[in-house]
Enzyme design. Sequence first.
Site, PDB file in Angstrom:
ATOM      1  N   GLU A 208      65.934  26.755  87.407  1.00  0.00           N
ATOM      2  CA  GLU A 208      65.371  26.265  86.062  1.00  0.00           C
ATOM      3  C   GLU A 208      64.845  27.125  85.336  1.00  0.00           C
ATOM      4  O   GLU A 208      63.640  27.125  84.826  1.00  0.00           O
ATOM      5  CB  GLU A 208      64.341  25.192  86.481  1.00  0.00           C
ATOM      6  CG  GLU A 208      64.833  23.810  87.313  1.00  0.00           C
ATOM      7  CD  GLU A 208      63.719  23.022  87.386  1.00  0.00           C
ATOM      8  OE1 GLU A 208      62.488  23.146  87.304  1.00  0.00           O
ATOM      9  OE2 GLU A 208      64.173  21.655  87.702  1.00  0.00           O
ATOM     10  N   GLU A 388      67.539  18.658  93.024  1.00  0.00           N
ATOM     11  CA  GLU A 388      65.998  18.155  93.191  1.00  0.00           C
ATOM     12  C   GLU A 388      66.271  16.487  92.579  1.00  0.00           C
ATOM     13  O   GLU A 388      67.046  16.526  91.655  1.00  0.00           O
ATOM     14  CB  GLU A 388      65.273  18.723  92.574  1.00  0.00           C
ATOM     15  CG  GLU A 388      64.821  20.070  93.079  1.00  0.00           C
ATOM     16  CD  GLU A 388      63.404  20.715  92.362  1.00  0.00           C
ATOM     17  OE1 GLU A 388      63.491  21.967  92.223  1.00  0.00           O
ATOM     18  OE2 GLU A 388      62.811  19.999  91.552  1.00  0.00           O
TER      19      GLU A 388
HETATM   20  O1  PGI Z   1      57.642  18.496  89.632  1.00  0.00           O
HETATM   21  C1  PGI Z   1      58.541  18.430  90.687  1.00  0.00           C
HETATM   22  C2  PGI Z   1      59.303  19.733  91.000  1.00  0.00           C
HETATM   23  C3  PGI Z   1      58.551  20.652  91.056  1.00  0.00           C
HETATM   24  O2  PGI Z   1      57.737  20.741  92.271  1.00  0.00           O
HETATM   25  C4  PGI Z   1      59.715  21.962  91.258  1.00  0.00           C
HETATM   26  O3  PGI Z   1      59.072  23.084  91.799  1.00  0.00           O
HETATM   27  C5  PGI Z   1      60.444  21.928  90.178  1.00  0.00           C
HETATM   28  O4  PGI Z   1      61.734  22.830  90.406  1.00  0.00           O
HETATM   29  C6  PGI Z   1      60.727  20.885  89.451  1.00  0.00           C
HETATM   30  N1  PGI Z   1      61.549  20.817  88.232  1.00  0.00           N
HETATM   31  C7  PGI Z   1      61.386  19.327  87.765  1.00  0.00           C
HETATM   32  C8  PGI Z   1      62.103  18.973  86.423  1.00  0.00           C
HETATM   33  C9  PGI Z   1      61.664  19.813  85.180  1.00  0.00           C
HETATM   34  C10 PGI Z   1      60.329  20.006  85.129  1.00  0.00           C
HETATM   35  C11 PGI Z   1      59.396  21.169  85.488  1.00  0.00           C
HETATM   36  C12 PGI Z   1      57.947  21.002  85.380  1.00  0.00           C
HETATM   37  C13 PGI Z   1      57.238  20.049  84.813  1.00  0.00           C
HETATM   38  C14 PGI Z   1      58.139  19.097  84.312  1.00  0.00           C
HETATM   39  C15 PGI Z   1      59.309  19.051  84.657  1.00  0.00           C
HETATM   40  C16 PGI Z   1      60.359  18.770  88.737  1.00  0.00           C
HETATM   41  N2  PGI Z   1      60.298  19.643  89.575  1.00  0.00           N
END
Ligand code: PGI
Length: 486
Positions: A208, A388
């Site tokens: 990301e 994910e």
């Molecule tokens: O938020 C859940 C997970 C994280 O724990 C992972 O490390 C990360 O790769 C991840 N990306 C996303 C979607 C994008 C996002 C990132 C941070 C905050 C909100 C949205 C959700 N998540």
Amino acid sequence: MIKFPSDFRFGFSTVGTQHEMGTPGSEFVSDWYVWLHDPENIASGLVSGDLPEHGPGYWDLYKQDHSIARDLGLDAAWITIEWARVFPKPTFDVKVKVDEDDGGNVVDVEVNESALEELRRLADLNAVNHYRGILSDWKERGGLLVINLYHWAMPTWLHDPIAVRKNGPDRAPSGWLDKRSVIEFTKFAAFIAHELGDLADMWYTMNEPGVVITEGYLYVKSGFPPGYLDLNSLATAGKHLIEAHARAYDAIKAYSRKPVGLVYSFADYQPLRQGDEEAVKEAKGLDYSFFDAPIKGELMGVTRDDLKGRLDWIGVNYYTRAVLRRRQDAGRASVAVVDGFGYSCEPGGVSNDRRPCSDFGWEIYPEGVYNVLMDLWRRYRMPMYITENGIADEHDKWRSWFIVSHLYQIHRAMEEGVDVRGYFHWNLIDNLEWAAGYRMRFGLVYVDYATKRRYFRPSALVMREVAKQKAIPDYLEHYIKPPRIE
Ligand SMILES: OC[C@@H]1[C@@H](O)[C@H](O)[C@@H](O)c2[nH]c(CCc3ccccc3)c[n+]21
């Protein structure tokens, strides 16, 4: 019964900062470690105050988590190798051949055998050997292994986020704002490909990059380092991340013939009403820029042969949608996110479209993963994995329905010819949700952080039914339709 191909993978994943620490001696210091410990960040509420060293302890408990994953029928894993663990000391002095074009772009970095020897002398070889133990344990259980080289944490000798925020990027180790990060990341990639490449079935360079720059340099209340509001920095960091992917791709390929991907968070962007399509186009433009570069070589209007042809597969992290509208401020049209939809809902609430929302306030919108997959397939026709997909749901109210309804939409895309090859649920176990801490629980498996004991949530058994059969069985078909609050 809705069947997936027999070689379709169902997997789990781990990230050093989120999963590894929690047992004595498992700590490693990175920019995120420093950021989460910063007293001002905690006092201001920017971060929760929860600390990574109180985490699930995967570093020492990995055998247990691997057997849980196998019990659930999971046959793939993406596992992050932490740069800051492997190189706690600076690698700047390791000599490599660097070519720059007349624009100062890093177009080639060659990490030869003698550089690898120098890197080996600098590296924490205990950490490398411990990672070899973790990866080998998973491989011995018959699982597919994807190695992830970067999931947001950098060594502090490269990035001191507190100093950047306080003194500005010119008077601090500024991470991706510093061109040297491209070169140092390439050295790390070459070193890991050389040291651990024999175990990898697939690679990806980074997680990301879009989130790293928007949360770090634009949405500075998000709790991401360095929280330095500056659009020029956002663009500079983005360019260096794109270059770092291409240089790392080349470095990996010098030591491993396995496919190399890039993982990105794709929201299903939707216009609020007629006339907001422009906002969707602009938002998609940022996402596409991270893939037009390694696939087509296109970056900021020019084509660079040093970027082109450096991607073998796309990792899609999908959670929900984002409804957008055009905003006119000071004559500059820009994008505004509409509250009440997607990521912008009330925690545990109901969206403006009568959809349930997670503990994090993210709307459950399964159709969005179909839309994202179809859009990416139309544009790139490249193999994809859902790297994910999951929900913060500590009482496991929605997770079973979430899993099946999203898998159904993924299957729909596959029926229309989209080459999706696997699904990694986020996450196998509860873990540290960055600035939000341990209160956001994404695990199929509950973690008691005091005892480090793991407990299956009911949805883990739903995941097991699907993973073991590689299908949505008839008795789970009631979960196919998107959840709605009637
Ligand atoms: O938020 C859940 C997970 C994280 O724990 C992972 O490390 C990360 O790769 C991840 N990306 C996303 C979607 C994008 C996002 C990132 C941070 C905050 C909100 C949205 C959700 N998540």
